[in-house]
Every structure is written in C-alpha cells, then in structure tokens.
Enzyme design. Structure first.
Site, PDB file in Angstrom:
ATOM      1  N   GLY A  20       0.805  -1.223   0.000  1.00 57.24           N
ATOM      2  CA  GLY A  20       0.000   0.000   0.000  1.00 57.24           C
ATOM      3  C   GLY A  20       0.838   1.273   0.000  1.00 57.24           C
ATOM      4  N   GLY A  40      -1.832  23.879   1.996  1.00 58.88           N
ATOM      5  CA  GLY A  40      -1.948  22.633   1.226  1.00 58.88           C
ATOM      6  C   GLY A  40      -0.623  21.953   1.000  1.00 58.88           C
ATOM      7  N   ILE A  41      -0.275  21.857  -0.260  1.00 64.80           N
ATOM      8  CA  ILE A  41       0.891  21.074  -0.641  1.00 64.80           C
ATOM      9  C   ILE A  41       1.588  21.814  -1.786  1.00 64.80           C
ATOM     10  CG2 ILE A  41      -0.331  19.703  -2.347  1.00 64.80           C
ATOM     11  CD1 ILE A  41       1.008  17.253  -1.356  1.00 64.80           C
ATOM     12  N   HIS A  83      12.126   0.643  -3.293  1.00 64.75           N
ATOM     13  CA  HIS A  83      13.544   0.356  -3.260  1.00 64.75           C
ATOM     14  C   HIS A  83      14.322   1.055  -4.378  1.00 64.75           C
ATOM     15  CE1 HIS A  83      15.868  -3.225  -1.659  1.00 64.75           C
ATOM     16  NE2 HIS A  83      16.750  -2.450  -2.212  1.00 64.75           N
ATOM     17  N   ASN A 133      -0.178  -0.868   7.667  1.00 59.00           N
ATOM     18  CA  ASN A 133      -1.282  -0.422   6.799  1.00 59.00           C
ATOM     19  C   ASN A 133      -2.412  -1.454   6.706  1.00 59.00           C
ATOM     20  OD1 ASN A 133      -2.529   1.327   4.966  1.00 59.00           O
ATOM     21  ND2 ASN A 133      -1.609   0.293   3.209  1.00 59.00           N
ATOM     22  N   LYS A 134      -3.537  -0.981   6.235  1.00 59.88           N
ATOM     23  CA  LYS A 134      -4.737  -1.797   5.978  1.00 59.88           C
ATOM     24  C   LYS A 134      -5.406  -2.267   7.266  1.00 59.88           C
ATOM     25  CE  LYS A 134      -2.829  -3.456   1.592  1.00 59.88           C
ATOM     26  NZ  LYS A 134      -2.809  -4.484   0.574  1.00 59.88           N
ATOM     27  N   ASP A 136      -8.002  -1.280   8.351  1.00 63.02           N
ATOM     28  CA  ASP A 136      -9.454  -1.382   8.089  1.00 63.02           C
ATOM     29  C   ASP A 136      -9.841  -2.797   7.674  1.00 63.02           C
ATOM     30  OD1 ASP A 136      -9.796  -1.111   4.739  1.00 63.02           O
ATOM     31  OD2 ASP A 136      -7.900  -0.481   5.607  1.00 63.02           O
TER      32      ASP A 136
END
Ligand code: GDP
Length: 594
Positions: A20, A40-41, A83, A133-134, A136
């Site tokens: 992810g 913002g960015i 990588h 991650n994940k 959820d």
C-alpha cells in the site's frame, strides 16, 4: 550566534509490493491538499512538499498531546515509493533520505521485500517507522475517519483491539528476530531505541495525522544536526535524466544542501567520470490550476534552496548517470569535485575475471543495490556496470558459461540489450534476464537457476532405469526367441524400452527392445498395464517361463543414484520395487549400490 536554518526532512516510502505504498502516499498528499487554507501542498520535481502550517493543521491536537511544535519548514516526500527510487538517493555511506516509512500490510506482517528494505535502511543508517497499513481490513474494524487513531482504537470492541495487537506483535516479533526493537507508537518509551509502529489505513485515512506527527517529532528530536543547512554551494543528487519535448535532456535532482542558482556551474557524474556544465534554467512544476497547455508544465525559477526537487536544464546532460552526486562548483574546486564524483562512480563498478554473472543497470544507485543484494545472497559477480547490455557483456557471460552454465548470464535492470548484443546472445545461447524491480531481477535469476537445475535433473532421471516388476502372462507367448515376444503385466513401477531385465534370482534375462500396447509401440508401461514386449537374449522355456516374475536390472551406480539423488521423484511403490531389486542384487553382489 544565529541558529542555522533547518531544512525540511526528505522522506521516502518503502515496502513490499502491494503493501500500500502508493495508496498511502496518495492519502498523505490528499490529506494535505485538503487543508488549502494552511497552504496545502507544493509540488516539486519528483517530490511533494507539505509545509509546516499544513502539518500543524493536520496534526493539531496531537501536537498538544505530544507537546511539541513543528519547527522544521515541512516534510518533503519523494513521490516514487520503493527500493528503486530509494537506491538512487544515495550519498557515500548513507542516504539523502533523512527518514523512511516502511509500509507493512497488517494482514500479512513482514514480507520478503520488507526484509530487503530493512537491510538497506540498516546499511544506509536511515531511521524509519513502520506504517502498519490496511488496519481497516482487520475483520470487524469500524472505521472512524477523521478522529484520532487512539480514540478510534478505544471505540473498537475488545476482540478487535486484540486483533490489532496481534498484528502489531507479529511485526514486533519479526523485527526482533533481525535485531530491531519496536512497539506501537503509543507504547514507545524511547524513540531512539524503539522503532515506532503506526497503525494506518490508506483507505480510510486513519492514522495519517499520527504518522505525520511522529515523522516530524523524530526528525526534530534526533536529526537536528543533519537538517541544519550548511552555508555555501549547493549539493544534491541526480535522480533521473529525462528527455523533455521542446527542452532536450534535463536532469531531475534533489537538492539536499545549500542553494542552486541559474548560471551556477555544477559538477555531475557520467559513466566515464564527471563533467562540469552551466545551469541554463531551473524548473519547478506549474500548479495544476495554472497549467493551461499540457506542454507548458514547468515554471522557471531563479534559484532553489535545500531541500528541493528541481529540474535542471543545461548542456551535455545526456550521459549523466542517475544516482550520482551533483555539486555546485565553487571557484577553483572543479577538479577536486570531478575527482570525487568519478571515484564514487568507479567504486560501484566491478570488473574482474571471476566466474560470476554480468550485471548492467541504468543508474548508480540500482547498481549498488543489486551488487549488495547479490553479495548477501552469495552470487558471484564478474562485471557490474552502468549502461545497456553490449555484445562484450554477452561474450563475457559466454566465457563464464563454458565453465559454469549457471553463472554465464547477463542481468539487466531497467536497461535494454543493444541489437547486436541480443544477436550474440541468441547465437551463443546466453540468457539475458531483464527486470524493472531490483528484487524480482535477483529472484528471477535465482528462479532460472533452480528451473535449469530441475530440468537437468529431470533429464538425468529420465536416462536412468526406472524400477519395475512384471509377470509373464501365461498363454501369451508370441515368439520364443530372437527376440522373444510375449505378454506381460506390469505389477509395479514403470517399464521402459531399452532397459535390462533379470529374473527373481538376479540372473540376466536380456534387453527390452520394444513395448507394444494394442499393436502399437509405446515408450513405457505403468503398473497395472498389460503389454507385449520383445526381449533380446532369452528363449522362453529355457531362461524364462510363462508366469515368471521379472525385474528391471539397473547397474549398481544407477541404483545408488536413484536411491540417493532421486528418492523424492519416486513413489512409495517404486521405492518398494527398488528395494526388492537391491535385495536380489545384493544376494549376488554385496557391494551393489553401496
Ligand atoms: P504498493 O504496491 O505498495 O504501492 O501498493 P498499492 O498502493 O498499489 O496497494 C495495493 C493494493 O492494496 C491496492 O489494491 C490498494 O487499493 C490496496 N490498499 C492499499 N492500502 C489499503 C488500505 O489501507 N486498506 C485496504 N483495504 N486496501 C488497501
């Protein structure tokens, strides 16, 4: 004395394929874009900059809770995860990346490329945290996007919290096996000694504010010195050389220290050493809403300060190698800088007469990464160099191939073979393995070796006499001799033509010339089949009789090879027959198959 200006930490995202990385980076950028009122960015070349105010807006209450303010100017995220991009951010003995996010799939734990990433982070001494991650996907997890992670965790039923802890402790255990101490970030006591694990979901955005807050906190507390901008000329790394329509060859670079100005002379690395060129223009991406024409993607700027991702326009960039350093040339220092760069390029290149593989890559970083990965796996290298696969590479590989066919190959990372190299490879039967992922290139080579060895073993196996036991069917003798032709039933094993037969006492019977099934020749007959065979040697009624049991008669060496090297390829029934054969043979020759 005035405190020195701090630059923004350069952050990279690493992890196993499908963990992810891309989704998490997108989610981080998306979260930052939403707080427009705070700035913002800002898009850089190859990187996204999240300014301090945006970080404050995203992490607000967490900063109060953790008791710190954002004192760095922001975080500069390298846009390409993985990588490959990380490898090119190389500086001698270290990395231009100040801090890394290692994305681990909570449902899977550490995977092979997580280990590779950890190796490279360790060898380049880059601090990192784990984005677990994940979350959820933990079954039963109820998402609470927008609320702090700890509150979201608290509001989950106990069984879900336990599930999350299981996922965390699996990673803690895996990390401890390779010498890293780690803990969930809310249980870490000493961030210098323990790797923080931050549960996140790229899908719901949960954990992203915590992740950003911890990145900022780690950088400010433990990397201050590193982030102090040095006075003087700029220093950076070329990460990509790209031909742009209307602009010609350009170099995308990350400036990690000092300043870069239009008109500066810069020293850059090439395959054959180094060169100095003068910057004609510096380009930054145009904000999306100002981009009217897709060809008009860049805004020229007069100068940039570290850290920044910038596109450089200058003469002679076509042979610059990505992953090499870039230095602004101060008066009188050109030669010294060029020497430093070319010795760095040379130190990554391998040229030897060893029995080993030939490796070609597109960049200095990937070359170093592949060489070190191969060294860790004990794969010897004859040549490791930058550039396309050439005819000479193929010839070198074919020299090796004559002595060791498993090492006589060319591996190409992100490069193509020149047409004459491909012709040479076809003519000499040299294998060229190409890939765009470092890990899968090395794996691909190892897989190829295994497949070759397996194919060879299968071929060698097929040349051995398989064990078989058969019975001459009474009433089915078609011819008594020269050759004898009669019906048999294969009782066990496999009968193949051109094997020797013996009787139950180990006496030679003769060679099977042909096997026929319902009138047509067949290469072999399996247990349970009834076939007719022709045998040179015996006369039915003398050496053999109807109803006799016969066996195949492998030589001593053959039987030993079957029992040792190919035991796994034989079924239980085959092994049982082989056992009977060996017993019969040993009654006549005690040294048989020993
Ligand atoms: P990468 O190969 O590491 O860059 O992984 P990607 O970002 O391409 O994600 C791989 C797959 O996982 C995609 O199908 C994503 O939609 C999915 N994915 C990524 N993050 C999450 C997450 O937090 N939750 C869920 N449920 N799926 C995710």
């Amino acid at each position: 004395m005035q405190p020195r200006r701090l630059r923004q930490p350069i952050v990279v995202v690493l992890g196993h394929v499908d963990a992810g990385k891309t989704s998490l980076l997108d989610r981080i950028r998306g979260t930052a874009v939403q707080v427009r009122e705070a700035g913002g960015i800002t898009q850089h070349i190859g990187a996204s900059f999240i300014p301090a105010d945006t970080l404050r807006a995203i992490c607000g209450p967490l900063l109060t809770q953790f008791r710190f303010d954002v004192t760095v100017p922001g975080l500069l995220f390298i846009d390409t995860p993985g990588h490959e991009a990380f490898s090119n951010l190389r500086i001698r003995g270290g990395s231009a990346a100040d801090i890394a996010v290692l994305v681990v799939d909570a449902t899977k734990g550490l995977e092979p490329q997580s280990h590779e990433s950890l190796e490279i982070l360790r060898s380049r001494k880059v601090p990192f945290l784990i984005a677990l991650n994940k979350v959820d996907l933990l079954s039963g997890w109820t998402p609470h996007p927008g609320s702090p992670l700890l509150e979201s965790i608290k509001s989950q039923p106990k069984v879900i919290v336990d599930r999350l802890d299981e996922a965390i402790y699996r990673v803690v255990g895996q990390l401890s096996q390779i010498g890293f101490r780690s803990e969930a970030f809310y249980r870490v006591r000493d961030f210098t000694k323990e790797v923080a694990i931050v549960p996140v979901s790229a899908r719901t955005g949960e954990g992203v504010p915590e992740l950003l807050a911890i990145l900022v906190g780690l950088a400010q507390q433990f990397m201050r010195r590193r982030l102090e901008v040095a006075e003087g000329p700029g220093r950076g790394i070329v990460i990509e050389v790209k031909e742009e329509p209307g602009l010609g060859y350009t170099a995308n670079a990350i400036l990690i220290d000092g300043e870069l100005r239009v008109g500066d002379e810069v020293a850059l690395g090439t395959r054959s050493g180094a060169k100095v060129t003068r910057i004609r223009a510096l380009l930054m991406p145009k904000p999306l809403d100002e981009m009217r024409d897709p060809r008009d993607r860049f805004t020229p700027v007069e100068s940039v300060s570290a850290a920044a991702g910038v596109k450089i326009l200058a003469p002679g960039l076509e042979d610059v190698v990505p992953g090499t350093p870039m230095y602004v040339v101060a008066p009188g220092r050109a030669e010294e800088l060029m020497n430093a760069i070319s010795s760095e390029v040379r130190s990554a290149i391998r040229e030897s007469e060893r029995m080993g593989v030939v490796v070609k890559t597109d960049a200095l970083g990937s070359l170093e990464a592949i060489v070190s990965m191969m060294e860790r796996r004990g794969i010897p290298i004859r040549i490791a160099d930058i550039g396309p696969v050439t005819k000479r590479d193929v010839i070198e590989a074919s020299v090796v191939r004559e002595k060791d066919k498993y090492l006589g190959v060319v591996l190409g990372f992100n490069v193509r073979p020149l047409p004459e190299a491909q012709e040479e490879a076809d003519a000499r039967g040299v294998r060229i393995i190409l890939d765009k992922v470092i890990y899968s290139l090395v794996e691909g080579y190892e897989r190829w070796v295994q497949e070759e060895k397996a194919a060879e073993a299968a071929q060698a196996f097929s040349r051995l006499t398989p064990p078989a036991k058969l019975r001459i069917l009474p009433g089915f003798v078609f011819r008594r001799s020269d050759p004898a032709i009669f019906g048999v039933e294969v009782l066990a094993g496999r009968l193949r033509s051109h094997v020797q037969l013996m009787d139950q006492d180990g006496r030679d019977v003769g060679e099977v010339l042909q096997i026929q099934s319902t009138g047509s020749p067949v290469p072999e007959a399996k247990a349970g089949e009834q076939v007719a065979i022709s045998v040179r040697g015996p006369t039915v009624g003398r050496q053999i009789k109807e109803g006799d049991v016969l066996y195949t008669s492998p030589g001593s060496e053959e039987a030993r090879t079957l029992m040792t090297r190919y035991k796994g390829a034989l079924s239980e029934a085959d092994l049982a027959v082989l056992d009977e054969i060996v017993r019969i043979k040993r009654s006549k020759n005690p040294l048989y198959a020993i």
